[in-house]
Design an enzyme around this catalytic site. Structure first.
Site, short mmCIF file in Angstrom:
data_model
loop_
_atom_site.label_atom_id
_atom_site.label_comp_id
_atom_site.label_asym_id
_atom_site.label_seq_id
_atom_site.Cartn_x
_atom_site.Cartn_y
_atom_site.Cartn_z
NE ARG A 117 5.76 1.84 -3.61
CZ ARG A 117 4.83 1.91 -4.62
NH1 ARG A 117 3.76 1.56 -4.37
NH2 ARG A 117 5.20 2.93 -5.85
CB THR A 389 -3.80 2.91 -6.00
OG1 THR A 389 -2.55 2.69 -6.93
CG2 THR A 389 -3.42 3.08 -4.56
CG ASN A 409 1.80 0.67 -10.79
OD1 ASN A 409 1.13 1.81 -10.40
ND2 ASN A 409 2.68 0.48 -11.65
CD GLU A 428 3.02 -0.92 -6.80
OE1 GLU A 428 2.83 0.39 -7.36
OE2 GLU A 428 2.24 -1.60 -6.27
CB SER A 460 4.45 5.12 -3.50
OG SER A 460 3.17 5.35 -3.57
CB SER A 461 1.61 9.39 -6.22
OG SER A 461 2.67 9.39 -7.22
N GLY A 481 -5.39 6.79 -7.81
CA GLY A 481 -5.05 7.50 -8.92
C GLY A 481 -3.76 7.91 -9.49
N GLY A 482 -2.79 6.91 -8.95
CA GLY A 482 -1.42 7.23 -9.57
C GLY A 482 -0.93 8.65 -9.16
#
Ligand code: GLY
Length: 578
Positions: A117, A389, A409, A428, A460-461, A481-482
């Site tokens: 990340r 993403t 992002n 990001e 993050s997801s 997809g966030g």
């Protein structure tokens, strides 16, 4: 006569075997093709029966992965090659200027996870996106050089190579990306549309001409990226130092100076991705492995599955009000925890055992009322539409599995291309909570745990996930997809395990999403029948239709270790196997 009969029987037998063989091959390595009207490539959505498979957002990246596997590379080698190929042929999200997470399971059943990340630059401050009245300046966290975190992808791939590569040949893994960037490749209709939509933004956030500038991109146009090819050659010949030091690093720092960004040479040199313990939990006899913090994906997915486990989903009609209500309530509760507790584990104490404790999670559902929606405090939401993403899933013929989600992002990240180096900067920094309670690009709110601090990783997801059954590989899955990443992965898993769908149907099915705040269920077009929608509204849910949710790439392994490789029909995504 005898000869004639024998020859007749021989011909009959031959015809039978040829027909049988063809049918068997079609059955075993069955392919679901998508018409190539909209793309210059043949795109395959489902392949059955091979022992190795790759599913990515772009057919050229899938091909690169398959070629590496056929050269004797393992899933880690293929993942590295795919990551760099996507940086070229899928510039909206594939990247060397971003970051991501890798989950890897080897044939001995060992699961490791790598956090590559991005990090906040050392000069970042908690209020860096607030004006003098403490109001968020969202343009600064969305677009341009100041929105960028210190990129992690190149260091991540180097770490994967050092620990997991079987080929032990870095050059072979990077060369396909160099060639794609140098020679160019014909773009799909989807890519042409994306590039056309972003032209004015590319002009706004780049003073120089980039490979992406052009008035009217058409399907089949060649996208040639000589500057990116040059950058990739530096990485090919010098590894990590080819990006974090020398010419490419200098170009990135110059871009920071031009665009008011704050990433320093020292930030680049000191960036390190981190091997972290993956999270795991059980669901109806399956073992689920996923990414821990600084991704919220694993925590939230395991919470959602555990909260669901005591309900008999398989007795509910698929996408009935009962099914959607239960899962939306589960999602709401998990996202509320996400907002409060989660952030970078190197900076905040995250009570993981508490959050994943079964008695806590059953208490959490004690307020669940099958006849009434709960209420999240109302809040204005941000812009949920930009979710670029990308995820890829790989299984090699020995059974090693890689599940990788990587991101810039937003679509094309910060929209700024590093002059001379040809790659997009990420945006990001917007994944931090730029002001507690204020929604980010995905409408997600966060608190203290995810505030900006120097060198911290933003929450993050991303939810790269691997599932086993009886200690054997069962599924590799993930999606972009966030915030909807977590709920898409959750729903695909439930579709397969509870609703017994084929993997293709499980991925193809329409999705819905609840993220606590804003307090509403988002649905894809056609997800809910009008009567179901009415019932849900009568329970107190607000429902909003939106654009497609997620692009899932997944692989399922059967008892005989034969694979079903699936690419999401929502995009140009492509699945291959052999
Ligand atoms: N940038 C999307 C995520 O990390 O969740």
């Amino acid at each position: 006569m005898y000869y004639k009969i024998k020859s007749h029987i021989f011909i009959q037998k031959t015809v039978f075997y040829v027909l049988f063989g063809t049918l068997l091959t079609l059955y075993l390595v069955g392919c679901k093709l998508q018409s190539s009207d909209t793309t210059p490539y043949q795109i395959t959505k489902e392949v059955n029966g091979g022992r190795a498979g790759v599913s990515t957002a772009h057919p050229l990246a899938t091909k690169v992965g398959i070629d590496i596997l056929k050269k004797g590379g393992n899933a880690a080698d293929a993942a590295i090659a795919v990551q760099f190929a996507l940086a070229v042929c899928y510039p909206g999200a594939g990247n060397i200027g971003g970051g991501g997470f890798l989950l890897y399971r080897d044939t001995k059943g060992q699961v490791v996870s790598l956090d590559f990340r991005e990090k906040a630059p050392k000069a970042a401050t908690t209020d860096m996106y607030l004006d003098s009245l403490q109001n968020p300046i969202t343009d600064a966290s969305f677009n341009g050089a100041l929105a960028a975190g210190v990129p992690g992808s190149v260091d991540g791939m180097v770490k994967v190579f050092e620990k997991l590569s079987k080929l032990k040949n870095w050059q072979i893994l990077i060369q396909p990306a160099v060639e794609l960037a140098e020679k160019g490749f014909p773009i799909t209709q989807g890519e042409a549309d994306n590039l056309n939509e972003h032209q004015s933004l590319f002009e706004k956030y780049n003073k120089h001409q980039t490979a992406f500038h052009k008035k009217n991109w058409q399907k089949g146009d060649l996208l040639i990226q000589p500057q990116l090819a040059n950058t990739l050659k530096h990485i090919l010949s010098k590894g990590r130092d080819g990006f974090y030091k020398g010419e490419v690093a200098d170009q990135l720092i110059l871009e920071m100076k031009r665009g008011g960004g704050i990433i320093s040479k020292n930030d680049l040199e000191s960036y390190q991705s981190v091997w972290r313990s993956p999270l795991s939990g059980n669901y109806r006899g399956y073992k689920i492995y996923s990414m821990g913090p600084p991704s919220s994906g694993g925590v939230a997915l395991l919470q959602m599955l555990q909260m669901t486990e005591s309900y008999s989903l398989n007795q509910m009609e698929y996408h009935s009000a009962a099914h959607v209500h239960l899962m939306a309530e589960v999602e709401r509760r998990s996202f509320a925890d996400r907002a409060y507790y989660l952030g970078d584990p190197d900076f905040v104490d995250i009570p993981l055992s508490f959050l994943l404790d079964s008695s806590y999670l059953s208490k959490r559902m004690s307020g669940f009322n099958p006849r009434m929606a709960s209420i999240s405090d109302s809040i204005t939401h941000g812009k949920p539409e930009s979710e670029e993403t990308t995820h890829f899933s790989i299984v090699d013929s020995e059974g090693n599995a890689a599940s990788v989600t990587t991101t810039l992002n937003g679509s094309y990240g910060a929209l700024t291309v590093v002059e001379g180096a040809g790659f997009f900067l990420n945006n990001e920094m917007d994944d931090f909570s730029i002001k507690p309670g204020f929604p980010n690009m995905y409408g997600l709110v966060g608190g203290e745990a995810n505030k900006i601090e120097p060198e911290k990783r933003m929450l993050s997801s991303m939810t790269p996930t691997i599932i086993t059954k009886n200690d054997s590989l069962f599924m590799v899955v993930g999606t972009p997809g966030g915030s909807t990443i977590i709920t898409s992965v959750f729903q695909v898993i439930v579709n397969v395990i509870d609703f017994k769908m084929s993997l293709f149907d499980a991925v193809n099915e329409t999705r819905f999403h609840h993220q606590w705040k804003p307090d509403q269920i988002y649905t894809e077009n056609g997800c809910l029948q009008p009567n179901v929608k009415m019932v849900l509204e009568s329970l107190g849910h607000k429902i909003k239709e939106r654009e497609p949710i997620g692009r899932v790439e997944a692989i399922l392994v059967d008892r005989n270790k034969l694979l079903t490789v699936v690419a999401d029909p929502r995009g140009d995504d492509d699945a291959q196997g052999y």
